[in-house]
Design a protein around this motif. Structure first.
Motif, PDB file in Angstrom:
ATOM      1  N   LYS A 105      41.508 -33.588 -27.804  1.00  0.00           N
ATOM      2  CA  LYS A 105      42.916 -33.880 -27.559  1.00  0.00           C
ATOM      3  C   LYS A 105      43.287 -33.821 -26.082  1.00  0.00           C
ATOM      4  O   LYS A 105      44.189 -34.529 -25.630  1.00  0.00           O
ATOM      5  CB  LYS A 105      43.801 -32.908 -28.344  1.00  0.00           C
ATOM      6  N   VAL A 106      42.625 -32.959 -25.344  1.00  0.00           N
ATOM      7  CA  VAL A 106      42.911 -32.842 -23.911  1.00  0.00           C
ATOM      8  C   VAL A 106      41.608 -32.959 -23.135  1.00  0.00           C
ATOM      9  O   VAL A 106      40.663 -32.200 -23.387  1.00  0.00           O
ATOM     10  CB  VAL A 106      43.602 -31.506 -23.569  1.00  0.00           C
ATOM     11  N   ARG A 107      41.557 -33.914 -22.235  1.00  0.00           N
ATOM     12  CA  ARG A 107      40.383 -34.090 -21.381  1.00  0.00           C
ATOM     13  C   ARG A 107      40.791 -34.000 -19.912  1.00  0.00           C
ATOM     14  O   ARG A 107      41.912 -34.360 -19.555  1.00  0.00           O
ATOM     15  CB  ARG A 107      39.714 -35.439 -21.633  1.00  0.00           C
ATOM     16  N   GLN A 117      44.330 -24.964  -7.841  1.00  0.00           N
ATOM     17  CA  GLN A 117      43.739 -24.646  -9.140  1.00  0.00           C
ATOM     18  C   GLN A 117      44.158 -25.628 -10.249  1.00  0.00           C
ATOM     19  O   GLN A 117      44.156 -25.278 -11.429  1.00  0.00           O
ATOM     20  CB  GLN A 117      44.139 -23.226  -9.546  1.00  0.00           C
ATOM     21  N   THR A 118      44.482 -26.859  -9.869  1.00  0.00           N
ATOM     22  CA  THR A 118      44.918 -27.853 -10.858  1.00  0.00           C
ATOM     23  C   THR A 118      43.893 -28.036 -11.970  1.00  0.00           C
ATOM     24  O   THR A 118      44.238 -28.043 -13.164  1.00  0.00           O
ATOM     25  CB  THR A 118      45.197 -29.207 -10.180  1.00  0.00           C
ATOM     26  N   ALA A 119      42.626 -28.192 -11.608  1.00  0.00           N
ATOM     27  CA  ALA A 119      41.577 -28.418 -12.612  1.00  0.00           C
ATOM     28  C   ALA A 119      41.465 -27.231 -13.560  1.00  0.00           C
ATOM     29  O   ALA A 119      41.327 -27.402 -14.776  1.00  0.00           O
ATOM     30  CB  ALA A 119      40.237 -28.675 -11.916  1.00  0.00           C
ATOM     31  N   LYS A 120      41.528 -26.036 -13.004  1.00  0.00           N
ATOM     32  CA  LYS A 120      41.416 -24.827 -13.832  1.00  0.00           C
ATOM     33  C   LYS A 120      42.579 -24.740 -14.816  1.00  0.00           C
ATOM     34  O   LYS A 120      42.390 -24.417 -16.002  1.00  0.00           O
ATOM     35  CB  LYS A 120      41.394 -23.589 -12.936  1.00  0.00           C
ATOM     36  N   VAL A 121      43.792 -25.037 -14.335  1.00  0.00           N
ATOM     37  CA  VAL A 121      44.976 -25.002 -15.193  1.00  0.00           C
ATOM     38  C   VAL A 121      44.839 -26.015 -16.321  1.00  0.00           C
ATOM     39  O   VAL A 121      45.111 -25.716 -17.493  1.00  0.00           O
ATOM     40  CB  VAL A 121      46.251 -25.292 -14.364  1.00  0.00           C
ATOM     41  N   ALA A 122      44.402 -27.229 -15.974  1.00  0.00           N
ATOM     42  CA  ALA A 122      44.255 -28.286 -16.980  1.00  0.00           C
ATOM     43  C   ALA A 122      43.198 -27.928 -18.024  1.00  0.00           C
ATOM     44  O   ALA A 122      43.372 -28.197 -19.222  1.00  0.00           O
ATOM     45  CB  ALA A 122      43.895 -29.603 -16.298  1.00  0.00           C
ATOM     46  N   LYS A 123      42.116 -27.296 -17.592  1.00  0.00           N
ATOM     47  CA  LYS A 123      41.035 -26.955 -18.522  1.00  0.00           C
ATOM     48  C   LYS A 123      41.445 -25.865 -19.515  1.00  0.00           C
ATOM     49  O   LYS A 123      40.848 -25.762 -20.597  1.00  0.00           O
ATOM     50  CB  LYS A 123      39.792 -26.546 -17.734  1.00  0.00           C
ATOM     51  N   ILE A 170      44.893 -37.177 -21.001  1.00  0.00           N
ATOM     52  CA  ILE A 170      43.849 -37.216 -19.977  1.00  0.00           C
ATOM     53  C   ILE A 170      44.471 -36.788 -18.645  1.00  0.00           C
ATOM     54  O   ILE A 170      45.299 -37.510 -18.075  1.00  0.00           O
ATOM     55  CB  ILE A 170      43.247 -38.625 -19.836  1.00  0.00           C
ATOM     56  N   VAL A 171      44.092 -35.623 -18.171  1.00  0.00           N
ATOM     57  CA  VAL A 171      44.558 -35.148 -16.869  1.00  0.00           C
ATOM     58  C   VAL A 171      43.524 -35.559 -15.825  1.00  0.00           C
ATOM     59  O   VAL A 171      42.354 -35.188 -15.922  1.00  0.00           O
ATOM     60  CB  VAL A 171      44.730 -33.618 -16.847  1.00  0.00           C
ATOM     61  N   VAL A 172      43.952 -36.350 -14.859  1.00  0.00           N
ATOM     62  CA  VAL A 172      43.040 -36.783 -13.793  1.00  0.00           C
ATOM     63  C   VAL A 172      43.330 -35.945 -12.557  1.00  0.00           C
ATOM     64  O   VAL A 172      44.366 -36.099 -11.904  1.00  0.00           O
ATOM     65  CB  VAL A 172      43.193 -38.282 -13.484  1.00  0.00           C
ATOM     66  N   ASN A 173      42.430 -35.022 -12.263  1.00  0.00           N
ATOM     67  CA  ASN A 173      42.554 -34.160 -11.093  1.00  0.00           C
ATOM     68  C   ASN A 173      42.104 -34.947  -9.869  1.00  0.00           C
ATOM     69  O   ASN A 173      40.918 -35.198  -9.672  1.00  0.00           O
ATOM     70  CB  ASN A 173      41.695 -32.903 -11.296  1.00  0.00           C
ATOM     71  N   ASP A 174      43.073 -35.344  -9.047  1.00  0.00           N
ATOM     72  CA  ASP A 174      42.811 -36.279  -7.944  1.00  0.00           C
ATOM     73  C   ASP A 174      42.385 -35.554  -6.663  1.00  0.00           C
ATOM     74  O   ASP A 174      43.068 -35.601  -5.647  1.00  0.00           O
ATOM     75  CB  ASP A 174      44.066 -37.123  -7.701  1.00  0.00           C
TER      76      ASP A 174
END
Length: 311
Positions: free
Chosen positions: A119-121, A103-109, A94-98
């Motif tokens: 598996k990845v949220r 572009q953290t959210a884009k990278v995580a997605k 679980i990546v929590v984009n704080d």
């Protein structure tokens, strides 16, 4: 007579000053919401529900577009290999984009697309809440029997999860299913001091003393961001957590000690990664204030510990 008068005046001043600090700590105390917005949605996973995964990995991330990929690659490579060896092992990251501005959210997605959303949220917070607030959000939305906090910078080798798992195992039998295993960098302290400035070393020792004196006496390294909790321990500690910034680890362990949750401290491999969000003087000054208020607010009853129940 003059000396006696000065002593009496000093004592009166100290008592008055201490009383004012206690009053300020009590009056300014804020309670955290019982549930985060992400957990109130009917279909969203919830820490109060029974576990459906073996492991949840919570990764708080603020402006981590550059450092996150290395950590995620290492973590997911390990988790995938472990699952191939043992098909009964299930996990989620679980990546929590704080509230990131990059572009953290884009990278995580991109990892959601590659490995699947089961598996990845990614949970994105509109405003920056601080590391403690981000971790709390991820924990409240987790599905694992065990929950691992892991920093986005990848400073701790992810394979060291086996060390903290062993630390957790050695604490059995867990009272009411609760136990915490903390990764520790204390064994690396001598080498790190040699690389630090004299000023930063003084600040570090001052912070360690305040942690020991005010809150946590059993753990040498409270700030390592690699901690493994049983689901029940995560529910009880994070439901009572108030601090959202850097000192949240200390309050977490303070709560655990108050609830008599067994805690292990395990040496892990750690490498300093460039790009830290910690500002040495001001961040530690804020943490020092938070440490004092943690102790005073629990002592005055402004914050109280409440037992939580799973569904």
């Amino acid at each position: 007579q003059l000396g006696k008068l000065l002593i009496e005046c000093s004592a009166t001043f100290l008592i008055s000053f201490s009383s004012q600090i206690c009053a300020i700590a009590h009056v300014t105390a804020k309670t955290m919401p019982h549930e985060d917005a992400e957990c109130r949605k009917g279909s969203a996973p919830n820490i109060h529900d029974p576990a459906t995964r073996e492991l949840s990995v919570v990764v708080p991330s603020y402006n981590e577009e550059n450092r996150l990929p290395l950590m995620m690659d290492e973590a997911l490579d390990y988790l995938e290999k472990r699952q191939r060896r043992d098909p009964s092992f299930t996990y989620e990251v679980i990546v929590v984009n704080d509230g990131s501005k990059d572009q953290t959210a884009k990278v995580a997605k991109e990892y959601c697309k590659k490995y699947g959303s089961d598996k990845v949220r990614v949970i994105s917070l509109e405003k920056n809440r601080g590391k403690g607030g981000a971790v709390r959000t991820g924990v409240f939305s987790s599905r694992g029997k065990k929950i691992l906090m892991a920093d986005a910078d990848g400073a701790t080798k992810f394979a060291d999860i086996e060390k903290v798992e062993e630390g957790l195992k050695n604490l059995r039998p867990w009272p009411k299913g609760m136990a915490i295993s903390c990764g520790s960098r204390a064994h690396l302290e001598k080498d790190s001091i040699a690389k630090r400035s004299y000023f930063r070393t003084i600040l570090m020792y001052g912070f360690h003393f305040l942690v020991w004196f005010l809150c946590v006496k059993e753990i040498r390294d409270t700030q390592c961001g690699f901690k493994l909790l049983t689901r029940e321990a995560a529910l009880q500690t994070f439901s009572n957590l108030h601090i959202e910034r850097w000192a949240f680890d200390v309050e977490l362990l303070y709560i655990a000690q108050r609830l008599k949750i067994p805690i292990a401290e395990v040496a892990v491999n750690w490498t300093e990664i460039e790009g830290s969000k910690l500002v040495p003087f001001w961040s530690w000054l804020q943490m020092g204030r938070d440490l004092l208020f943690i102790r005073l607010r629990y002592m005055t009853g402004a914050w109280k510990l409440e037992a939580k129940k799973c569904n």
